[in-house]
Design a protein around this motif. Structure first.
Motif, PDB file in Angstrom:
ATOM      1  N   GLU A  44       0.826  -1.203   0.000  1.00 50.21           N
ATOM      2  CA  GLU A  44       0.000   0.000   0.000  1.00 50.21           C
ATOM      3  C   GLU A  44       0.859   1.251   0.000  1.00 50.21           C
ATOM      4  OE1 GLU A  44      -3.262   0.462  -0.431  1.00 50.21           O
ATOM      5  OE2 GLU A  44      -3.260  -1.698  -0.862  1.00 50.21           O
ATOM      6  N   ASN A  45       1.920   1.238   0.810  1.00 50.41           N
ATOM      7  CA  ASN A  45       2.810   2.407   0.836  1.00 50.41           C
ATOM      8  C   ASN A  45       3.528   2.602  -0.492  1.00 50.41           C
ATOM      9  OD1 ASN A  45       2.120   2.923   3.472  1.00 50.41           O
ATOM     10  ND2 ASN A  45       3.948   1.984   4.357  1.00 50.41           N
ATOM     11  N   SER A  46       3.921   1.480  -1.113  1.00 53.68           N
ATOM     12  CA  SER A  46       4.676   1.571  -2.370  1.00 53.68           C
ATOM     13  C   SER A  46       3.838   2.151  -3.503  1.00 53.68           C
ATOM     14  CB  SER A  46       5.208   0.188  -2.765  1.00 53.68           C
ATOM     15  OG  SER A  46       4.155  -0.666  -3.180  1.00 53.68           O
ATOM     16  N   ILE A  50       4.339   6.192  -2.758  1.00 49.80           N
ATOM     17  CA  ILE A  50       5.572   6.930  -2.453  1.00 49.80           C
ATOM     18  C   ILE A  50       6.185   7.642  -3.654  1.00 49.80           C
ATOM     19  CG2 ILE A  50       6.138   5.503  -0.468  1.00 49.80           C
ATOM     20  CD1 ILE A  50       8.138   4.005  -2.235  1.00 49.80           C
ATOM     21  N   PHE A  51       6.155   7.008  -4.829  1.00 50.31           N
ATOM     22  CA  PHE A  51       6.816   7.621  -5.985  1.00 50.31           C
ATOM     23  C   PHE A  51       6.018   8.820  -6.498  1.00 50.31           C
ATOM     24  CE2 PHE A  51       8.403   3.226  -6.051  1.00 50.31           C
ATOM     25  CZ  PHE A  51       9.752   3.484  -5.976  1.00 50.31           C
ATOM     26  N   LEU A 105      15.256   1.889   1.875  1.00 48.22           N
ATOM     27  CA  LEU A 105      15.660   2.116   0.485  1.00 48.22           C
ATOM     28  C   LEU A 105      15.449   0.871  -0.363  1.00 48.22           C
ATOM     29  CD1 LEU A 105      18.957   4.155   0.962  1.00 48.22           C
ATOM     30  CD2 LEU A 105      17.031   4.858  -0.466  1.00 48.22           C
ATOM     31  N   GLY A 106      15.747  -0.301   0.211  1.00 50.67           N
ATOM     32  CA  GLY A 106      15.635  -1.540  -0.546  1.00 50.67           C
ATOM     33  C   GLY A 106      14.233  -2.069  -0.652  1.00 50.67           C
ATOM     34  N   SER A 107      13.499  -2.085   0.451  1.00 52.61           N
ATOM     35  CA  SER A 107      12.183  -2.732   0.454  1.00 52.61           C
ATOM     36  C   SER A 107      11.178  -1.999  -0.421  1.00 52.61           C
ATOM     37  CB  SER A 107      11.658  -2.837   1.887  1.00 52.61           C
ATOM     38  OG  SER A 107      11.503  -1.560   2.475  1.00 52.61           O
ATOM     39  N   TYR A 108      11.351  -0.684  -0.580  1.00 53.45           N
ATOM     40  CA  TYR A 108      10.435   0.082  -1.429  1.00 53.45           C
ATOM     41  C   TYR A 108      10.958   0.272  -2.853  1.00 53.45           C
ATOM     42  CZ  TYR A 108       7.622   1.276   2.662  1.00 53.45           C
ATOM     43  OH  TYR A 108       6.808   1.210   3.767  1.00 53.45           O
ATOM     44  N   GLY A 109      12.126  -0.261  -3.158  1.00 51.52           N
ATOM     45  CA  GLY A 109      12.664  -0.118  -4.504  1.00 51.52           C
ATOM     46  C   GLY A 109      13.113   1.292  -4.826  1.00 51.52           C
ATOM     47  N   VAL A 110      13.454   2.066  -3.794  1.00 48.82           N
ATOM     48  CA  VAL A 110      13.875   3.448  -4.014  1.00 48.82           C
ATOM     49  C   VAL A 110      15.307   3.517  -4.550  1.00 48.82           C
ATOM     50  CG1 VAL A 110      14.356   5.655  -2.853  1.00 48.82           C
ATOM     51  CG2 VAL A 110      12.296   4.349  -2.278  1.00 48.82           C
ATOM     52  N   ALA A 111      16.136   2.558  -4.148  1.00 47.38           N
ATOM     53  CA  ALA A 111      17.554   2.627  -4.500  1.00 47.38           C
ATOM     54  C   ALA A 111      17.806   2.725  -6.008  1.00 47.38           C
ATOM     55  CB  ALA A 111      18.303   1.440  -3.894  1.00 47.38           C
ATOM     56  N   PRO A 112      17.195   1.879  -6.853  1.00 47.34           N
ATOM     57  CA  PRO A 112      17.448   2.025  -8.299  1.00 47.34           C
ATOM     58  C   PRO A 112      17.046   3.389  -8.831  1.00 47.34           C
ATOM     59  CG  PRO A 112      16.365  -0.061  -7.825  1.00 47.34           C
ATOM     60  CD  PRO A 112      16.295   0.746  -6.571  1.00 47.34           C
ATOM     61  N   MET A 118       2.405   4.859 -13.920  1.00 49.34           N
ATOM     62  CA  MET A 118       3.829   4.544 -13.792  1.00 49.34           C
ATOM     63  C   MET A 118       4.341   4.827 -12.391  1.00 49.34           C
ATOM     64  SD  MET A 118       5.160   3.216 -16.500  1.00 49.34           S
ATOM     65  CE  MET A 118       6.881   3.550 -16.223  1.00 49.34           C
ATOM     66  N   LEU A 119       3.959   5.968 -11.834  1.00 49.59           N
ATOM     67  CA  LEU A 119       4.450   6.324 -10.511  1.00 49.59           C
ATOM     68  C   LEU A 119       3.766   5.521  -9.410  1.00 49.59           C
ATOM     69  CD1 LEU A 119       4.792  10.199 -10.895  1.00 49.59           C
ATOM     70  CD2 LEU A 119       6.633   8.521 -10.717  1.00 49.59           C
ATOM     71  N   THR A 120       2.628   4.915  -9.723  1.00 49.64           N
ATOM     72  CA  THR A 120       1.926   4.097  -8.735  1.00 49.64           C
ATOM     73  C   THR A 120       2.436   2.662  -8.736  1.00 49.64           C
ATOM     74  OG1 THR A 120      -0.062   5.465  -8.984  1.00 49.64           O
ATOM     75  CG2 THR A 120      -0.334   3.314  -7.926  1.00 49.64           C
ATOM     76  N   TYR A 121       2.640   2.092  -9.919  1.00 46.62           N
ATOM     77  CA  TYR A 121       3.005   0.675 -10.012  1.00 46.62           C
ATOM     78  C   TYR A 121       4.351   0.423 -10.685  1.00 46.62           C
ATOM     79  CZ  TYR A 121      -1.957   0.123  -8.970  1.00 46.62           C
ATOM     80  OH  TYR A 121      -3.191   0.188  -8.382  1.00 46.62           O
ATOM     81  N   GLY A 122       4.883   1.425 -11.378  1.00 46.55           N
ATOM     82  CA  GLY A 122       6.115   1.211 -12.138  1.00 46.55           C
ATOM     83  C   GLY A 122       7.288   0.793 -11.279  1.00 46.55           C
ATOM     84  N   GLY A 123       7.400   1.370 -10.081  1.00 40.04           N
ATOM     85  CA  GLY A 123       8.513   1.005  -9.209  1.00 40.04           C
ATOM     86  C   GLY A 123       8.477  -0.447  -8.796  1.00 40.04           C
ATOM     87  N   LEU A 124       7.271  -0.955  -8.492  1.00 44.62           N
ATOM     88  CA  LEU A 124       7.137  -2.358  -8.101  1.00 44.62           C
ATOM     89  C   LEU A 124       7.445  -3.283  -9.273  1.00 44.62           C
ATOM     90  CD1 LEU A 124       6.318  -4.273  -5.809  1.00 44.62           C
ATOM     91  CD2 LEU A 124       3.958  -4.093  -6.593  1.00 44.62           C
ATOM     92  N   ILE A 125       6.969  -2.936 -10.459  1.00 44.02           N
ATOM     93  CA  ILE A 125       7.245  -3.741 -11.655  1.00 44.02           C
ATOM     94  C   ILE A 125       8.749  -3.769 -11.921  1.00 44.02           C
ATOM     95  CG2 ILE A 125       6.941  -3.841 -14.163  1.00 44.02           C
ATOM     96  CD1 ILE A 125       4.122  -2.593 -13.673  1.00 44.02           C
TER      97      ILE A 125
END
Length: 670
Positions: free
Chosen positions: A194-196, A199-200, A270-277, A577-584
């Protein structure tokens, strides 16, 4: 986790503490300058009890380092502080004095003792190099068994990162700001998901408004810190994880001090939310990653060490719920001087019957790990670590696999290939082979693994491994420019190759009655490709939510259309993209980056190890969570070599077990 692997990241070596050595590296262990000064290190009092350790009593003052060593029973609950540090260069040593006699320790430990010494009162410490007789294999074996207690009982853990503070200006501000701009820590997948989703988009809006956000945060001091050797050393995992959460863990680098727990929490977020890449410039979502170069310095070392810090925090959070296989799976980037420590350094983190024995060879240790896990624990997940998870790339130093069967993980060659099996701490996602492991046995000579299984398919064609897809040149992306466009084009080229491969197979299966364009428009076909690209999962082996599947074509179309003349990003696509792109993207980078998309003879789609070849077969092994790719032995009927685990659509939930086309047979893997 979404952390990609720069090509040179696998060969960052640091010394581990409890290790044997060769005569040429004898200075790596505490010893006397002259034999008659130490006489077998009689100064190191013998340990008489099964739970005894030695404590280092550091004398106060300035000048030479002086201390005494005193044995004590852990049952007496002595008060001491445990030092976690990296040995460094074993040949670069300094003199210290134990009860007046000269001893030699590495520069790193000498600097730590100098920094930790108090001017007016003694300090009681535990440091492996001097508190354990490193030349005494029997003592090392017994002391490793006590590591869980040694690092569970200190009043504090002192993380010594060295005395070089170069590049750490502004670290305190960096860490404080990071804690403010990152989403909160959570171990719950539903909350994480839900947070992910927010966040983007929120960070993008904050950037537009000129407010603090993780896109524009200055990560440079943190990344400079991550280049310290400590983050690469395998023994630090237990040293940072074992103590009770209430025990302070103070990180010290020169005169800079901060909470290790706070730092590790930032790495986890940073890692669990995929922010690092994203902030490292490796994401298609961020056209302006202002501090990306700090993540990519030294061959991308900060990204790898960030993964290590993430995993230490995760193991601390879930200990002791996980298994030893979980611990090995989670720590592929850590290094050690003695290869046996790839296993021994983890023994304190999970229940196991394996005991450290430095008299064994590296081969024996790998065999012991595999056989104990398969036969005693009945845990077939260990097969997903075999033959290895390393990913040798052009230009990397050659790696020689140990002379062991293919079903035995080579613990010296673990790397970025993320196994498909679930962690024990999470609900199991796949159930390919059911639960019956009764047929698993090992031959009398220990070389052959006997299992019961079904050969269900074979590889017909293979797409490129993403790591082998080159970054395009400036000319190839024109009129687009910049590294971000190169990242986009590389992602486009890989996904296009996978789609084209699947479409050609579908056209062939239809006997040419439909064309490529018609196949590409078929919703069922595209969903099958998209599910396979995601390896059938999100997060830590969780099912793919329907809304994520619905967003995959938007993601792929965006990456493709970005290079079309006249392309304009609509608000609808931007929000998706900003809602689901990071998870994909996290799944592409975390699970598929080191694998190959494939088509099969039975018309299915899959993901395999990079080493797979056309003609290799998919096997559903009884009791195994996921299918495995095997290579038939060229001369022995019914004998195979293990290539690695795989994802194969249509069998992941046990469908093959009830399919009469697939007969259960005994399979022998060498």
């Amino acid at each position: 986790m979404g952390l990609s692997r720069p090509r040179s990241s696998l060969h960052l070596i640091s010394a581990a503490p409890l290790s044997t050595t060769t005569p040429t590296a004898a200075h790596a262990f505490v010893h006397s300058r002259r034999d008659n000064e130490c006489k077998g290190l009689h100064l190191r009092a013998a340990l008489s009890g099964y739970d005894q350790i030695r404590l280092l009593h550091l004398e106060p003052g300035t000048g030479d380092i002086r201390f005494t060593l005193r044995p004590v029973s852990l049952a007496a609950e002595p008060r001491y502080e445990a030092i976690s540090y990296c040995w460094g260069d074993p040949t670069d040593t300094r003199v210290v004095y134990c009860e007046g006699s000269e001893l030699y320790v590495t520069v790193s430990l000498h600097a730590a003792l100098t920094r930790l010494r108090r001017p007016g009162e003694p300090r009681c410490l535990w440091a492996d190099a001097v508190c354990i007789d490193q030349k005494n294999i029997a003592e090392k074996n017994s002391q490793v068994q006590l590591m869980r207690r040694i690092y569970s009982q200190p009043s504090s853990v002192l993380v010594w990162l060295g005395d070089d503070t170069t590049g750490l200006e502004g670290l305190e501000e960096c860490l404080r700001g990071a804690a403010e701009v990152l989403p909160p820590e959570t171990l719950d997948f539903s909350t994480l998901y839900e947070n992910s989703r927010k966040i983007f988009l929120e960070a993008s809006e904050l950037r537009k408004a000129g407010k603090p956000n993780f896109n524009d945060h200055n990560w440079t001091p943190m990344n400079n810190l991550l280049c310290r050797l400590w983050f690469n050393r395998r023994w630090i995992i237990q040293e940072a994880a074992l103590a009770h959460p209430s025990v302070p863990r103070l990180a010290i680098c020169g005169d800079v001090e901060f909470s290790w727990n706070d730092f590790a929490c930032i790495a986890y977020r940073l890692g669990s939310y995929g922010v690092a890449p994203l902030v490292a410039g490796l994401s298609v979502l961020n056209a302006n990653a202002p501090y990306m170069l700090s993540f990519l310095q030294d061959g991308g070392k900060p990204l790898i060490m960030l993964t290590n810090a993430f995993m230490v925090h995760l193991l601390k959070s879930y200990r002791p719920l996980g298994s030893l296989v979980d611990c090995v799976m989670a720590t592929p980037f850590f290094q050690c001087f003695d290869a046996k420590d790839h296993l021994y350094s983890l023994l304190s983190l999970a229940p196991t019957t394996i005991k450290a024995d430095y008299g064994l060879s590296d081969t024996d240790v790998c065999m012991l790990f595999a056989t104990t896990t398969l036969i005693t624990d009945r845990n077939l997940r260990v097969l997903s670590l075999a033959p290895s998870t390393a990913l040798p790339l052009p230009g990397d130093p050659p790696r020689t696999r140990l002379t062991i069967p293919t079903w035995v993980p080579d613990l010296t060659c673990q790397g970025p290939v993320n196994p498909f099996v679930s962690y024990t701490i999470r609900p199991q996602l796949f159930h390919t082979g059911g639960d019956d492991t009764s047929a698993v046995r090992i031959s009398a000579d220990g070389r052959a693994l006997h299992v019961r299984g079904r050969i269900v398919d074979s590889i017909k064609d293979l797409g490129p491994c993403p790591v082998d897809v080159p970054f395009p040149t400036a000319e190839e992306i024109a009129p687009k420019t910049g590294f971000h466009s190169m990242v986009m084009a590389r992602q486009r080229n890989w996904t296009r190759a996978c789609l084209d491969l699947a479409a050609r197979a579908a056209v062939e299966a239809a006997g040419g009655k439909v064309g490529m364009d018609e196949i590409m428009r078929d919703g069922e076909f595209r969903e099958a490709v998209h599910e396979t690209l995601l390896c059938g999962m999100v997060g830590m082996r969780d099912p793919i939510p329907a809304e994520v599947m619905a967003a995959v074509p938007v993601y792929l179309d965006y990456v493709r259309d970005y290079f079309e003349l006249g392309f304009e990003l609509t608000d609808e696509v931007r929000v998706t993209m900003l809602t689901y792109g990071g998870l994909i993207e996290q799944l592409f980078l975390g699970m598929a980056e080191a694998r190959r998309f494939c088509t099969t003879e039975r018309g299915s789609l899959g993901q395999t190890r990079r080493e797979a070849r056309v003609g290799d077969v998919f096997c559903v092994i009884d009791g195994a969570e996921v299918p495995y790719v095997l290579r038939p032995h060229p001369e022995k009927e019914g004998v195979y070599h293990l290539i690695g685990d795989s994802f194969l659509r249509g069998v992941m939930q046990g469908e093959a077990l009830a399919d009469e086309r697939f007969e259960a047979v005994e399979i022998l893997i060498e």
